[in-house]
Design a protein around this motif. Structure first.
Motif, PDB file in Angstrom:
ATOM      1  N   GLY A 107       9.035   0.727 -11.547  1.00  0.00           N
ATOM      2  CA  GLY A 107       7.913   1.654 -11.591  1.00  0.00           C
ATOM      3  C   GLY A 107       6.633   1.014 -12.103  1.00  0.00           C
ATOM      4  N   GLU A 108       6.684  -0.300 -12.359  1.00  0.00           N
ATOM      5  CA  GLU A 108       5.494  -1.015 -12.824  1.00  0.00           C
ATOM      6  C   GLU A 108       4.539  -1.218 -11.662  1.00  0.00           C
ATOM      7  OE1 GLU A 108       6.495  -4.640 -14.932  1.00  0.00           O
ATOM      8  OE2 GLU A 108       8.209  -3.637 -15.855  1.00  0.00           O
ATOM      9  N   ARG A 109       3.258  -0.986 -11.946  1.00  0.00           N
ATOM     10  CA  ARG A 109       2.236  -1.103 -10.911  1.00  0.00           C
ATOM     11  C   ARG A 109       1.504  -2.433 -11.064  1.00  0.00           C
ATOM     12  NH1 ARG A 109      -3.040   0.835  -9.329  1.00  0.00           N
ATOM     13  NH2 ARG A 109      -2.861   1.528  -7.156  1.00  0.00           N
ATOM     14  N   GLY A 110       1.263  -3.084  -9.925  1.00  0.00           N
ATOM     15  CA  GLY A 110       0.505  -4.335  -9.921  1.00  0.00           C
ATOM     16  C   GLY A 110       1.366  -5.536 -10.255  1.00  0.00           C
ATOM     17  N   CYS A 135       8.912  -2.458  -1.850  1.00  0.00           N
ATOM     18  CA  CYS A 135       8.059  -3.231  -2.749  1.00  0.00           C
ATOM     19  C   CYS A 135       8.786  -3.474  -4.076  1.00  0.00           C
ATOM     20  CB  CYS A 135       6.764  -2.456  -2.976  1.00  0.00           C
ATOM     21  SG  CYS A 135       5.574  -3.304  -4.015  1.00  0.00           S
ATOM     22  N   LEU A 136       8.906  -4.752  -4.439  1.00  0.00           N
ATOM     23  CA  LEU A 136       9.567  -5.120  -5.698  1.00  0.00           C
ATOM     24  C   LEU A 136       8.702  -6.099  -6.476  1.00  0.00           C
ATOM     25  CD1 LEU A 136      13.229  -5.841  -4.537  1.00  0.00           C
ATOM     26  CD2 LEU A 136      12.340  -3.746  -5.574  1.00  0.00           C
ATOM     27  N   SER A 137       8.818  -6.049  -7.790  1.00  0.00           N
ATOM     28  CA  SER A 137       8.163  -7.080  -8.600  1.00  0.00           C
ATOM     29  C   SER A 137       8.859  -8.402  -8.283  1.00  0.00           C
ATOM     30  CB  SER A 137       8.285  -6.764 -10.090  1.00  0.00           C
ATOM     31  OG  SER A 137       9.623  -6.935 -10.520  1.00  0.00           O
ATOM     32  N   GLU A 138       8.143  -9.480  -8.466  1.00  0.00           N
ATOM     33  CA  GLU A 138       8.722 -10.795  -8.188  1.00  0.00           C
ATOM     34  C   GLU A 138       9.988 -11.024  -9.022  1.00  0.00           C
ATOM     35  OE1 GLU A 138       6.433 -14.701  -7.307  1.00  0.00           O
ATOM     36  OE2 GLU A 138       6.742 -14.623  -9.480  1.00  0.00           O
ATOM     37  N   LYS A 139       9.963 -10.594 -10.281  1.00  0.00           N
ATOM     38  CA  LYS A 139      11.110 -10.770 -11.175  1.00  0.00           C
ATOM     39  C   LYS A 139      12.347 -10.033 -10.651  1.00  0.00           C
ATOM     40  CE  LYS A 139      12.516  -9.926 -15.959  1.00  0.00           C
ATOM     41  NZ  LYS A 139      13.302  -8.741 -16.137  1.00  0.00           N
ATOM     42  N   ILE A 140      12.177  -8.774 -10.281  1.00  0.00           N
ATOM     43  CA  ILE A 140      13.296  -7.971  -9.771  1.00  0.00           C
ATOM     44  C   ILE A 140      13.792  -8.547  -8.449  1.00  0.00           C
ATOM     45  CG2 ILE A 140      13.904  -5.693  -8.839  1.00  0.00           C
ATOM     46  CD1 ILE A 140      13.816  -5.697 -11.879  1.00  0.00           C
ATOM     47  N   GLU A 185       0.830  -1.210   0.000  1.00  0.00           N
ATOM     48  CA  GLU A 185       0.000   0.000   0.000  1.00  0.00           C
ATOM     49  C   GLU A 185       0.863   1.258   0.000  1.00  0.00           C
ATOM     50  OE1 GLU A 185      -2.756  -0.305   3.275  1.00  0.00           O
ATOM     51  OE2 GLU A 185      -3.664  -2.122   2.437  1.00  0.00           O
ATOM     52  N   LYS A 186       1.899   1.258   0.842  1.00  0.00           N
ATOM     53  CA  LYS A 186       2.797   2.416   0.929  1.00  0.00           C
ATOM     54  C   LYS A 186       3.421   2.727  -0.435  1.00  0.00           C
ATOM     55  CE  LYS A 186       7.116   3.698   3.229  1.00  0.00           C
ATOM     56  NZ  LYS A 186       8.177   3.215   4.103  1.00  0.00           N
ATOM     57  N   ALA A 187       3.707   1.683  -1.190  1.00  0.00           N
ATOM     58  CA  ALA A 187       4.332   1.836  -2.514  1.00  0.00           C
ATOM     59  C   ALA A 187       3.298   1.979  -3.626  1.00  0.00           C
ATOM     60  CB  ALA A 187       5.232   0.642  -2.791  1.00  0.00           C
ATOM     61  N   ASN A 188       2.018   2.040  -3.253  1.00  0.00           N
ATOM     62  CA  ASN A 188       0.944   2.113  -4.234  1.00  0.00           C
ATOM     63  C   ASN A 188       1.015   0.929  -5.211  1.00  0.00           C
ATOM     64  OD1 ASN A 188      -1.398   3.262  -5.259  1.00  0.00           O
ATOM     65  ND2 ASN A 188      -0.289   4.535  -6.728  1.00  0.00           N
ATOM     66  N   TYR A 189       1.376  -0.236  -4.652  1.00  0.00           N
ATOM     67  CA  TYR A 189       1.467  -1.478  -5.427  1.00  0.00           C
ATOM     68  C   TYR A 189       2.375  -1.331  -6.644  1.00  0.00           C
ATOM     69  CZ  TYR A 189      -2.367  -2.760  -2.389  1.00  0.00           C
ATOM     70  OH  TYR A 189      -3.122  -3.010  -1.280  1.00  0.00           O
TER      71      TYR A 189
END
Length: 107
Positions: free
Chosen positions: A42-45, A71-76, A32-36
């Motif tokens: 910078g990708e959202r969701g 908050c990180l994407s699973e890939k990163i 939430e803090k990272a706005n998902y």
């Protein structure tokens, strides 16, 4: 035999703590803090992970600290741990990794 038994006990204890983290509201607060949004791309969701800046294994007092999460994407997230491993991670490693990834993204 004793060493193997001790390792299994530590593993089970750590797994129990990890499950507590996964079930906690702190992980959701990180998103939430990272706005998902992934802190690097910078990708959202998508599939997101709450990454510990100071490693989970060495910093029990920071495990549930929102300021120790990004908050990180699973890939990163997988890329980070492929490069630096899963223990003894630091905020400095993350900042270096982020700097390099951002340079790659703007090229």
């Amino acid at each position: 035999w004793l060493v193997i038994s001790k390792i299994k006990t530590i593993y089970k204890k750590n797994k129990k703590e990890r499950n507590k983290f996964d079930d906690s509201k702190i992980k959701q607060l990180c998103f939430e803090k990272a706005n998902y949004t992934c802190d690097i791309t910078g990708e959202r969701g998508g599939k997101l992970n709450a990454h510990h800046l100071e490693s989970w294994s060495n910093n029990k007092e920071l495990r549930f600290d929102i300021n120790n999460l990004v908050c990180l994407s699973e890939k990163i997230h997988k890329e980070f741990h492929s490069k630096f491993g899963k223990t003894n991670n630091t905020k400095e490693q993350y900042e270096d990794f982020k700097r390099v990834k951002l340079l790659e993204l703007i090229k």
